[in-house]
Design a protein around this motif. Structure first.
Motif, short mmCIF file in Angstrom:
data_model
loop_
_atom_site.label_atom_id
_atom_site.label_comp_id
_atom_site.label_asym_id
_atom_site.label_seq_id
_atom_site.Cartn_x
_atom_site.Cartn_y
_atom_site.Cartn_z
N ASN A 96 0.84 -1.15 -0.07
CA ASN A 96 0.14 -0.02 0.03
C ASN A 96 0.81 1.09 -0.13
N ILE A 97 2.09 1.04 0.45
CA ILE A 97 2.88 2.38 0.67
C ILE A 97 3.79 2.65 -0.54
N VAL A 98 4.15 1.46 -1.32
CA VAL A 98 5.07 1.86 -2.61
C VAL A 98 4.39 1.18 -3.84
N CYS A 131 3.80 -6.81 -10.64
CA CYS A 131 4.38 -8.12 -10.26
C CYS A 131 4.50 -8.26 -8.62
N HIS A 132 4.24 -9.62 -8.28
CA HIS A 132 4.34 -10.02 -6.83
C HIS A 132 4.67 -11.33 -6.62
N SER A 133 4.52 -11.80 -5.39
CA SER A 133 5.38 -13.08 -5.05
C SER A 133 4.53 -14.26 -5.92
N ASP A 162 7.04 -16.67 -13.78
CA ASP A 162 8.21 -16.07 -14.59
C ASP A 162 8.53 -14.51 -14.48
N LEU A 163 8.95 -14.21 -13.42
CA LEU A 163 9.32 -12.98 -12.97
C LEU A 163 10.14 -12.19 -14.02
N LYS A 164 11.35 -12.78 -14.37
CA LYS A 164 12.30 -12.41 -15.46
C LYS A 164 11.59 -11.91 -16.85
N VAL A 216 11.51 -1.47 -8.54
CA VAL A 216 11.55 -2.41 -7.59
C VAL A 216 11.57 -2.11 -6.28
N ALA A 217 10.24 -2.75 -5.73
CA ALA A 217 10.00 -2.50 -4.24
C ALA A 217 9.67 -4.08 -3.65
N ILE A 218 10.57 -4.85 -3.72
CA ILE A 218 10.15 -6.24 -3.31
C ILE A 218 10.83 -6.49 -1.74
N GLY A 219 11.71 -5.49 -1.39
CA GLY A 219 11.96 -5.81 0.18
C GLY A 219 13.10 -7.08 0.28
N LYS A 220 13.90 -7.12 -0.80
CA LYS A 220 15.04 -8.40 -0.67
C LYS A 220 16.30 -7.67 -1.17
N PRO A 221 17.29 -7.73 -0.31
CA PRO A 221 18.74 -7.04 -0.77
C PRO A 221 19.00 -7.88 -1.97
N GLY A 258 14.45 -0.35 -2.62
CA GLY A 258 14.72 -1.07 -1.29
C GLY A 258 15.68 -0.45 -0.52
N ILE A 259 15.71 -0.55 0.92
CA ILE A 259 16.83 -0.04 1.65
C ILE A 259 17.08 -1.16 2.82
N HIS A 260 18.36 -1.75 2.74
CA HIS A 260 18.60 -2.73 3.51
C HIS A 260 20.10 -2.48 4.18
N ARG A 261 20.51 -3.22 5.22
CA ARG A 261 21.90 -3.05 5.63
C ARG A 261 22.55 -4.40 5.28
N VAL A 296 16.35 6.97 -4.22
CA VAL A 296 14.86 7.17 -3.62
C VAL A 296 14.74 7.75 -2.25
N GLY A 297 15.56 7.04 -1.61
CA GLY A 297 15.55 7.62 -0.23
C GLY A 297 15.30 9.04 0.16
N PRO A 298 16.20 9.89 -0.27
CA PRO A 298 16.28 11.25 0.12
C PRO A 298 14.97 12.19 -0.59
P1 NAP Z 1 6.54 -5.05 1.47
O1 NAP Z 1 5.34 -4.41 2.20
O2 NAP Z 1 7.26 -6.18 1.89
O3 NAP Z 1 6.31 -5.69 0.00
C1 NAP Z 1 7.05 -6.41 -0.77
C2 NAP Z 1 6.45 -6.77 -2.40
O4 NAP Z 1 7.33 -7.65 -3.08
C3 NAP Z 1 5.07 -7.66 -2.05
O5 NAP Z 1 4.09 -7.15 -2.71
C4 NAP Z 1 5.55 -9.12 -2.46
O6 NAP Z 1 4.49 -9.81 -3.03
C5 NAP Z 1 6.89 -8.63 -3.21
N1 NAP Z 1 7.56 -9.84 -3.50
C6 NAP Z 1 8.05 -10.56 -2.44
N2 NAP Z 1 9.06 -11.38 -3.01
C7 NAP Z 1 8.91 -11.62 -4.30
C8 NAP Z 1 9.38 -12.34 -5.28
N3 NAP Z 1 10.19 -13.32 -5.03
N4 NAP Z 1 8.85 -11.90 -6.59
C9 NAP Z 1 7.88 -10.77 -6.76
N5 NAP Z 1 7.45 -10.24 -5.88
C10 NAP Z 1 7.89 -10.50 -4.48
O7 NAP Z 1 7.74 -3.77 1.00
P2 NAP Z 1 7.43 -2.29 0.81
O8 NAP Z 1 7.05 -1.66 2.32
O9 NAP Z 1 6.79 -2.13 -0.29
O10 NAP Z 1 8.94 -1.93 0.98
C11 NAP Z 1 9.72 -2.53 -0.29
C12 NAP Z 1 11.42 -2.01 -0.18
O11 NAP Z 1 11.32 -0.69 -0.17
C13 NAP Z 1 11.68 -2.35 1.20
O12 NAP Z 1 13.19 -2.63 1.05
C14 NAP Z 1 11.89 -1.04 1.94
O13 NAP Z 1 12.50 -1.13 3.19
C15 NAP Z 1 11.78 -0.06 1.15
N6 NAP Z 1 11.34 1.26 1.16
C16 NAP Z 1 11.78 2.39 1.00
C17 NAP Z 1 11.40 3.65 1.13
C18 NAP Z 1 12.18 4.77 0.95
O14 NAP Z 1 11.90 5.88 1.37
N7 NAP Z 1 13.24 4.62 -0.01
C19 NAP Z 1 9.91 3.63 1.59
C20 NAP Z 1 9.09 2.56 1.67
C21 NAP Z 1 9.79 1.38 1.64
P3 NAP Z 1 3.32 -10.29 -2.25
O15 NAP Z 1 2.30 -9.01 -2.01
O16 NAP Z 1 2.56 -11.37 -2.97
O17 NAP Z 1 3.70 -10.70 -0.80
#
Ligand code: NAP
Length: 278
Positions: free
Chosen positions: A167-169, A187-189, A193-195, A206-211, A229-232, A261-263
């Motif tokens: 909902n946020i990205v 695309c989502h989980s 065939d994501l590629k 790309v907002a998948i949350g996986k480094p 994405g942001i990760h350490r 994107v962060g700033p």
């Molecule tokens: P989230 O709520 O965890 O959502 C991740 C999305 O990725 C979900 O829709 C998930 O699908 C999908 N996904 C997960 N694994 C996948 C795969 N193997 N193949 C395809 N899709 C897959 O994350 P978020 O809140 O949107 O944040 C994403 C990233 O952005 C994070 O690293 C977060 O820290 C970062 N972020 C940065 C900022 C910024 O200011 N730069 C702001 C917000 C977030 P499903 O819906 O099917 O589970």
């Protein structure tokens, strides 16, 4: 060599433009005030809140800080929001997320007046975005559009692929790209065939949350890649959802992490605060 989209520079440009606008408002006798509520002492939240206060100071926005104990009741928090909703001198209200488990986040978001919803998370703001009406747009997706526009990257008619449907990205950036006349695929989980899908993208968000999940096999040559994405990593260094070193040589433009994107998120929060005055 790809063009590196400089989020730090673009966010500074936006903040400087806003600073001028705020000065004009001040001359006309209008002050802008943002109320920031933090519950508990989560270190990451404290850093985010601190950065927001600093940005307010730079631009000339007055900020009111409410630091509530972790033990605050849901009703006490809702009462505070309602009292801020009623105050004419408060233009924007921000509740730093996440909240402790005993508080219903959705209810908190819904209690903020849509007129002061500078995070753009209220269902009314989200609904307005989806039907093309004016309203607050959540800050990270709004920042991505600014990064593209201010880097002269055309969106209209382009194949835009978004990985993630949060909902946020994911969802709001998809709607914004559609509003800019992109042809959008989400695309989502469960995507098969994501590629195959991501390799069609002219613009890949790309907002998948996986480094470092996205490697060069996922991108078309010459594509534009936006890494949310942001990760350490194991060395405590920041990295994104995209393997930058692997992908950068094959694309035409890419956002780095950090500095992409962060700033933009805080810059667009400031943008929403200034626009709350209207
Ligand atoms: P989230 O709520 O965890 O959502 C991740 C999305 O990725 C979900 O829709 C998930 O699908 C999908 N996904 C997960 N694994 C996948 C795969 N193997 N193949 C395809 N899709 C897959 O994350 P978020 O809140 O949107 O944040 C994403 C990233 O952005 C994070 O690293 C977060 O820290 C970062 N972020 C940065 C900022 C910024 O200011 N730069 C702001 C917000 C977030 P499903 O819906 O099917 O589970």
């Amino acid at each position: 060599m790809a063009f590196i989209i400089d989020g730090k520079k673009i966010s500074n440009e936006i903040k400087d433009e806003l600073k001028e606008k705020v000065a004009e408002y001040k001359q006309a006798g209008k002050e802008i005030t943002l109320a920031v509520i933090q519950v508990g002492h989560d270190p990451a939240s404290t850093v985010y809140v601190g950065n927001k206060k600093k940005a307010c100071e730079y631009i000339g926005i007055h900020s009111l800080a409410y630091e509530l104990e972790e033990t605050v009741t849901q009703q006490e928090l809702l009462d505070l929001i309602q009292s801020l909703n009623k105050r004419d001198d408060v233009n924007g209200i921000l509740v730093q997320l996440p909240l402790p488990k005993h508080i219903d986040e959705d209810l908190v978001i819904q209690t903020i007046s849509p007129e002061k919803d500078v995070d753009g998370f209220h269902p009314q703001s989200v609904g307005a975005l989806s039907i093309g009406q004016e309203g607050f747009v959540s800050c990270t997706p709004a920042g991505i559009i600014q990064l593209l526009k201010r880097s002269n990257i055309e969106i209209a008619g382009k194949e835009c692929v978004v990985i993630g449907r949060s909902n946020i990205v994911g969802k709001p950036i998809s709607l914004l790209l559609l509003r800019e006349n992109g042809t959008v695929t989400i695309c989502h989980s469960r995507t098969k065939d994501l590629k195959e899908v991501t390799r069609r993208a002219d613009i890949l968000v790309v907002a998948i949350g996986k480094p470092k999940f996205i490697t060069k096999e996922y991108v078309k040559e010459g594509a534009v890649v936006i890494d949310v994405g942001i990760h350490r990593n194991e060395n405590n260094k920041l990295c994104g959802d995209v393997d930058f070193e692997d992908v950068e040589p094959v694309v035409s433009a890419i956002t780095p992490v950090p500095g992409g994107v962060g700033p933009m998120t805080i810059a667009m929060l400031m943008y929403n605060c200034v626009n709350a005055v209207k």
